[in-house]
Design a protein around this motif. Structure first.
Motif, mmCIF file in Angstrom:
data_model
loop_
_atom_site.group_PDB
_atom_site.id
_atom_site.type_symbol
_atom_site.label_atom_id
_atom_site.label_comp_id
_atom_site.label_asym_id
_atom_site.label_seq_id
_atom_site.Cartn_x
_atom_site.Cartn_y
_atom_site.Cartn_z
ATOM 1 N N ILE A 186 -24.772 63.974 25.658
ATOM 2 C CA ILE A 186 -25.769 64.650 26.810
ATOM 3 C C ILE A 186 -26.997 65.235 26.268
ATOM 4 C CG2 ILE A 186 -26.233 65.804 28.861
ATOM 5 C CD1 ILE A 186 -23.051 65.652 29.340
ATOM 6 N N THR A 187 -28.344 64.959 26.325
ATOM 7 C CA THR A 187 -29.462 65.667 25.960
ATOM 8 C C THR A 187 -30.376 65.860 26.936
ATOM 9 O OG1 THR A 187 -30.472 63.508 25.468
ATOM 10 C CG2 THR A 187 -29.138 64.268 23.702
ATOM 11 N N ILE A 188 -31.272 66.838 26.601
ATOM 12 C CA ILE A 188 -32.090 67.211 27.664
ATOM 13 C C ILE A 188 -33.053 66.065 28.281
ATOM 14 C CG2 ILE A 188 -34.524 68.659 28.138
ATOM 15 C CD1 ILE A 188 -32.834 70.918 26.711
ATOM 16 N N PRO A 189 -33.649 65.482 27.050
ATOM 17 C CA PRO A 189 -34.462 64.192 27.473
ATOM 18 C C PRO A 189 -33.762 63.166 28.316
ATOM 19 C CG PRO A 189 -34.643 64.448 25.151
ATOM 20 C CD PRO A 189 -33.505 65.331 25.725
ATOM 21 N N LYS A 190 -32.251 62.935 28.111
ATOM 22 C CA LYS A 190 -31.385 61.818 29.108
ATOM 23 C C LYS A 190 -31.550 62.687 30.466
ATOM 24 C CE LYS A 190 -28.638 59.946 25.458
ATOM 25 N NZ LYS A 190 -27.334 59.686 24.886
ATOM 26 N N LEU A 191 -31.162 63.856 30.377
ATOM 27 C CA LEU A 191 -31.144 64.602 31.664
ATOM 28 C C LEU A 191 -32.397 64.517 32.505
ATOM 29 C CD1 LEU A 191 -29.287 67.941 30.468
ATOM 30 C CD2 LEU A 191 -28.075 66.028 32.196
#
Length: 277
Positions: A186-191
């Motif tokens: 889970i990464t911020i760009p994916k979120l």
């Protein structure tokens, strides 16, 4: 037990506790819980909302608005789950790490304000799905008044409607981390991809929406009755074009529609028990 008996039991249990800091997301359960707690406990009730990259901006804005309308003291604190060791790798007990961090911070707020208990909005239906966050709640002695009073989601919606709460028919929501298959980082760009995609679909008029992030693939879940909305060439083209601009290569519709905890369908009962032990 009759609904009004459950409701009275809820208020009696709250009154017995005397004070509470409530984990407040702005959803159906926590809004109802804050409403009743504020009536019973007055200024001994504090609503606490935590912000992070897994919590959409629209939900934060709604929580702020609801708290203002209810007249309750509302505190907003930061709790970035991606900074918690073990969370971003997305293990099957991911929610345990998140809830432990969240409740620990709310207990700190409670102590600072002379409040003895921490309440969460778990209801009696929540025991039917895999919810490792409940383990964290038990370990930290978080109180779940709705569950104590045997209130179901349907009960809470009915009582919320009677009380005039705008959340009585609000669609169910879970943090954006729940959109990723276990084991996928889970990464911020994916979120942000997920949040933007879901907001686009909500802006189109859909109500119950999940965009599950399977790498290059966006798997869209909507309520069963909303699936027919996609049976239009122009609608499909518009959605496909937008989600590809967001960053997905392929866009799909889950023909089974939205259901709670669809990411848990890959887990065996043995795996669930192991993670909760």
């Amino acid at each position: 037990m009759l609904l009004q008996e459950k409701y009275q039991l809820l208020k009696d249990n709250m009154k017995q506790r005397g004070s509470a800091a409530i984990a407040f997301s702005g959803g159906v359960d926590s809004t109802f819980l804050v409403k009743v707690a504020h009536e019973v406990l007055g200024d001994k009730c504090i609503a606490v909302t935590t912000t992070s990259s897994t919590y959409p901006e629209r939900e934060l804005k709604e929580a702020i608005a609801y708290a203002k309308d209810l007249g309750v003291k509302h505190l907003i604190i930061s709790s970035e789950e991606l900074d918690i060791e073990g969370f971003a790798s997305n293990p099957t007990n991911r929610c345990y790490y998140c809830k432990k961090e969240l409740f620990t911070k709310i207990f700190e707020v409670a102590k600072e304000h002379g409040v003895e208990y921490v309440f969460d909005g778990s209801n009696s239906d929540d025991t039917g799905d895999y919810r490792p966050g409940m383990q964290a709640a038990r370990e930290l002695s978080v109180i779940s008044p709705l569950k104590e009073a045997q209130l179901t989601k349907a009960d809470i919606r009915e009582l919320s409607k009677e009380l005039g709460l705008p959340t009585w028919n609000k669609p169910a929501f879970a943090c954006l981390s729940s959109r990723f298959p276990y084991g996928n980082q889970i990464t911020i760009p994916k979120l942000k991809m997920v949040e933007e995609a879901e907001q686009f679909l909500l802006d189109m008029g859909l109500r119950q929406v999940r965009v599950r992030h399977h790498g290059e693939i966006a798997r869209i879940e909507v309520s069963p009755e909303e699936r027919a909305y996609f049976f239009d060439i122009n609608v499909m083209d518009k959605i496909g074009e937008k989600l590809k601009k967001i960053g997905f290569t392929y866009v799909t519709l889950d023909i089974n529609g939205y259901r709670t905890g669809s990411m848990n369908e890959v887990l065996t009962e043995e795996e669930k028990e192991l993670k909760l032990s």
